[in-house]
Design an enzyme around this catalytic site. Structure first.
Site, short mmCIF file in Angstrom:
data_model
loop_
_atom_site.label_atom_id
_atom_site.label_comp_id
_atom_site.label_asym_id
_atom_site.label_seq_id
_atom_site.Cartn_x
_atom_site.Cartn_y
_atom_site.Cartn_z
N ASP A 139 31.28 -38.08 -41.65
CA ASP A 139 31.27 -39.31 -41.03
C ASP A 139 29.93 -39.98 -41.13
O ASP A 139 30.25 -41.98 -41.27
CB ASP A 139 31.45 -38.42 -39.43
CG ASP A 139 31.05 -39.92 -38.96
OD1 ASP A 139 31.59 -40.99 -37.92
OD2 ASP A 139 30.12 -40.09 -38.19
N ALA A 166 33.21 -43.46 -36.76
CA ALA A 166 33.48 -43.09 -38.38
C ALA A 166 34.88 -42.04 -38.42
O ALA A 166 36.31 -42.42 -38.75
CB ALA A 166 33.52 -43.13 -39.93
N ASP A 167 35.24 -41.23 -38.48
CA ASP A 167 35.84 -39.96 -37.37
C ASP A 167 36.86 -40.78 -37.29
O ASP A 167 38.42 -40.41 -37.60
CB ASP A 167 35.50 -38.57 -37.92
CG ASP A 167 35.04 -37.97 -38.90
OD1 ASP A 167 35.19 -38.50 -40.40
OD2 ASP A 167 34.22 -36.93 -38.51
N HIS A 168 36.63 -41.28 -35.24
CA HIS A 168 37.38 -41.19 -34.50
C HIS A 168 38.32 -42.57 -34.78
O HIS A 168 39.45 -42.42 -34.36
CB HIS A 168 36.48 -41.09 -33.28
CG HIS A 168 36.54 -39.69 -32.92
ND1 HIS A 168 35.29 -39.50 -33.36
CD2 HIS A 168 36.98 -39.73 -31.98
CE1 HIS A 168 35.25 -38.15 -32.22
NE2 HIS A 168 35.74 -38.13 -31.37
N GLY A 171 40.98 -41.93 -37.50
CA GLY A 171 42.03 -41.25 -36.56
C GLY A 171 42.83 -42.26 -36.12
O GLY A 171 43.86 -41.68 -36.21
#
Length: 266
Positions: A139, A166-168, A171
């Protein structure tokens, strides 16, 4: 009423956060999610504390509404099982290192040859092309490389972010692309490859700052944009935080001075 994605089957080969969050969104919309985990270990976040009934809160929050199967995809037997699952699937979503699925014999072209209607979503750190394509990413690396981290950090007093942004966001972009591909399939009858990355999702969120930089060459900071719409944060005299967002139109400044009983400030 049925859920929007009732009848859609997703084979979820993702782990940790970005991919599982994207597939969870699809599950919340009614899709059947079959999560494929590594034999003997499972998703690494199963071991992240704290726990509820011996299950990780972290894992549960990202993998609700999912079924699970464990496979050692390095074996031919497991590969055959995965491909059999893909024959009846609408969507496959994976976030392994770039090229890994091809090495395992379960990449897009292999699956598409068996199931032309498949929508195959690949999530990576830096995309499928370019000098960084085979590098791993998490992330904070995605935030930094995409330029967003410097805009969210007080460089004079840096602190870590309170969310894996960044991860969310990656997704969300993955699920967004999958939904568009599902719609396109209703028209063409054919599936397609969907790709996104931590880098791409971050770059999409710095468009305004990037455009300004290319125009004036001034490197933006966290406090650059608030000066435009006049968004300010203070600690008031009573010790409580005070946030003011005036936006750009003059009427908001007029409204503030009226509320304060200080029209002479206009």
């Amino acid at each position: 009423m049925s859920a929007p994605l009732d009848g859609i089957r997703v084979v979820d080969l993702t782990r940790v956060l970005a991919g599982p969050f994207g597939s969870t969104i699809l599950g919340d919309l009614g899709a059947e999610i079959i999560k494929v985990e590594s034999l003997g270990q499972g998703d690494p976040v199963r071991d992240v504390a704290p726990y509820h009934n011996e299950q990780s809160h972290y894992f549960l929050s990202l993998n609700r509404n999912k079924k699970s199967i464990t496979l050692n995809l390095k074996t031919s037997e497991a590969r055959d099982i995965f491909l059999a699952l893909s024959d009846d699937a609408d969507v496959i979503i994976e976030n392994l290192r770039t090229g890994s699925v091809d090495g395992l014999g379960i990449g897009y072209e292999t699956v598409r040859a068996r199931n032309p209607r498949i929508i195959y979503c690949s999530i990576s750190g830096f995309g499928s092309e370019g000098p960084y394509t085979h590098l791993p990413a998490y992330d904070t690396i995605g935030q930094a490389m995409g330029g967003l981290l410097s805009l969210l950090t007080d460089l004079d007093d840096p602190k870590p972010m309170g969310i894996s942004l960044a991860d969310h966001l990656t997704g969300i972009f993955a699920s967004y692309g999958i939904l568009a591909a599902l719609h396109a399939r209703t028209i063409t009858g054919e599936g397609q490859l969907v790709e996104t990355s931590l880098l791409q999702s971050m770059v999409s969120f710095v468009q305004e700052n990037a455009a300004n930089y290319f125009e004036d060459s001034n490197v933006p900071r966290r406090d650059t944009r608030p000066k435009g719409p006049q968004a300010h944060c203070f600690i008031a005299g009573d010790g409580l935080p005070l946030v003011i967002h005036l936006s750009s139109p003059e009427k908001f400044w007029v409204g503030l001075t009226d509320a304060l009983g200080r029209p002479e400030m206009r």
